[in-house]
Design a protein around this motif. Structure first.
Motif, PDB file in Angstrom:
ATOM      1  N   UNK A 136      13.192   5.978 -11.149  1.00 62.07           N
ATOM      2  CA  UNK A 136      12.911   4.939 -10.015  1.00 62.07           C
ATOM      3  C   UNK A 136      12.037   5.749  -9.073  1.00 62.07           C
ATOM      4  N   UNK A 137      11.910   4.983  -7.824  1.00 57.15           N
ATOM      5  CA  UNK A 137      11.245   5.834  -6.701  1.00 57.15           C
ATOM      6  C   UNK A 137      11.917   6.944  -6.251  1.00 57.15           C
ATOM      7  N   UNK A 138      11.568   7.880  -5.896  1.00 55.30           N
ATOM      8  CA  UNK A 138      12.134   9.087  -5.726  1.00 55.30           C
ATOM      9  C   UNK A 138      13.212   9.128  -4.753  1.00 55.30           C
ATOM     10  N   UNK A 139      13.009   8.542  -3.402  1.00 54.92           N
ATOM     11  CA  UNK A 139      14.304   8.410  -2.597  1.00 54.92           C
ATOM     12  C   UNK A 139      15.253   7.719  -3.111  1.00 54.92           C
ATOM     13  N   UNK A 140      15.022   6.747  -4.018  1.00 58.24           N
ATOM     14  CA  UNK A 140      16.115   5.573  -4.375  1.00 58.24           C
ATOM     15  C   UNK A 140      17.023   6.445  -5.665  1.00 58.24           C
ATOM     16  N   UNK A 141      16.004   7.238  -6.430  1.00 59.62           N
ATOM     17  CA  UNK A 141      16.977   8.277  -7.378  1.00 59.62           C
ATOM     18  C   UNK A 141      17.735   8.993  -6.556  1.00 59.62           C
ATOM     19  N   UNK A 176       0.833  -1.218   0.049  1.00 55.05           N
ATOM     20  CA  UNK A 176      -0.197  -0.238   0.108  1.00 55.05           C
ATOM     21  C   UNK A 176       0.790   1.363   0.162  1.00 55.05           C
ATOM     22  N   UNK A 177       1.713   1.324   0.629  1.00 57.64           N
ATOM     23  CA  UNK A 177       2.914   2.340   1.007  1.00 57.64           C
ATOM     24  C   UNK A 177       3.573   2.426  -0.515  1.00 57.64           C
ATOM     25  N   UNK A 178       3.998   1.491  -0.839  1.00 55.98           N
ATOM     26  CA  UNK A 178       4.821   1.384  -2.002  1.00 55.98           C
ATOM     27  C   UNK A 178       4.016   1.970  -3.243  1.00 55.98           C
ATOM     28  N   UNK A 195       7.322   8.822  -8.188  1.00 56.99           N
ATOM     29  CA  UNK A 195       8.819   8.357  -9.317  1.00 56.99           C
ATOM     30  C   UNK A 195       9.258   9.716  -9.458  1.00 56.99           C
ATOM     31  N   UNK A 196      10.713   9.569  -9.943  1.00 61.89           N
ATOM     32  CA  UNK A 196      11.268  10.683 -10.115  1.00 61.89           C
ATOM     33  C   UNK A 196      12.376  10.434 -11.302  1.00 61.89           C
ATOM     34  N   UNK A 197      12.742  11.137 -12.280  1.00 60.69           N
ATOM     35  CA  UNK A 197      13.659  11.099 -12.929  1.00 60.69           C
ATOM     36  C   UNK A 197      14.916  12.192 -13.012  1.00 60.69           C
ATOM     37  N   UNK A 198      16.102  11.631 -12.966  1.00 57.75           N
ATOM     38  CA  UNK A 198      17.222  12.626 -12.756  1.00 57.75           C
ATOM     39  C   UNK A 198      18.001  12.355 -14.014  1.00 57.75           C
TER      40      UNK A 198
END
Length: 239
Positions: free
Chosen positions: A101-106, A48-50, A55-58
């Motif tokens: 990917x997911x914001x915090x991982x990017x 649910x949280x995932x 998402x984010x692109x850098x």
């Protein structure tokens, strides 16, 4: 019913707490309903949280010999963090490196790449001063194998940071599917090209490997990221 909508409904129910202004009876009823939906649709709180995570692109661009080699570090970072990455084709200047990917991982990926790029450029400038009396062609024969050794070591060390895969892989598969869906929604497609081999036969390659071992990678994984900025350099400035 779409699982994204179900997950959003469950998050809304879980937000109905006493701290958020609900009565105790309302909070209990909302929690019970959330539990019912989790069971009915075979969902977990993690899923649910995932499904809420943005998402984010850098993107960043490079125009130097360090940039030509950073794709190898980016590949290792993608292995560690689970983000997708792609680069521009060989020979295309400026060289583009992108993470998605997911914001915090990017953000972790971006910061870790920045640490590696900065360390490589510092060594590059040091070598240029050390071999300043050599003609450009001879200097290049010293510098490029060194950078190859450094990037190979950094890539290996980054991959070794990844913990063993957990026993339950359902969330890992879901996470990958969500990222692929995010890419598809943006119309992004990419493919990896054949890698250029390192100049590992040269004596300065070993010196580059030792330099790669000295870089403090833990700052990128455990440290607090600083404000994002692009790292750039031009061939004319460095050789």
């Amino acid at each position: 019913m779409d699982r994204f909508k179900i997950a959003a409904r469950i998050r809304a129910l879980l937000a109905k707490t006493v701290e958020n202004g609900c009565t105790e009876e309302e909070a209990i009823a909302a929690a019970a309903k959330a539990g019912e939906l989790l069971a009915r649709y075979n969902l977990t709180i993690d899923e649910v949280q995932m499904r809420e995570t943005p998402f984010r692109r850098h993107q960043e661009f490079h125009e130097d010999y360090v940039g030509e080699r950073l794709w190898k570090v980016a590949d290792a970072i993608a292995h560690l963090t689970g983000v997708r990455y792609w680069t521009s084709r060989a020979g295309v200047i400026p060289i583009e490196i992108s993470f998605f990917g997911f914001d915090h991982e990017v953000e972790v990926a971006r910061y870790l790449l920045e640490i590696c790029a900065r360390a490589m450029r510092q060594e590059h400038l040091r070598l240029n001063r050390q071999f300043a009396l050599l003609v450009i062609a001879a200097r290049r024969r010293k510098v490029l194998p060194f950078l190859d050794g450094m990037v190979d070591t950094l890539s290996r060390r980054i991959k070794e940071l990844k913990p063993p895969d957990p026993v339950g892989k359902g969330l890992m598969v879901l996470r990958s599917d969500l990222i692929d869906r995010g890419l598809a929604d943006l119309g992004l497609e990419f493919s990896k090209t054949r890698a250029r081999q390192s100049r590992d036969w040269d004596e300065t390659y070993r010196a580059g490997k030792r330099a790669g071992d000295r870089v403090a990678l833990n700052r990128g994984v455990g440290g607090r990221p600083r404000p994002s900025h692009l790292i750039s350099g031009k061939l004319s400035d460095l050789l």
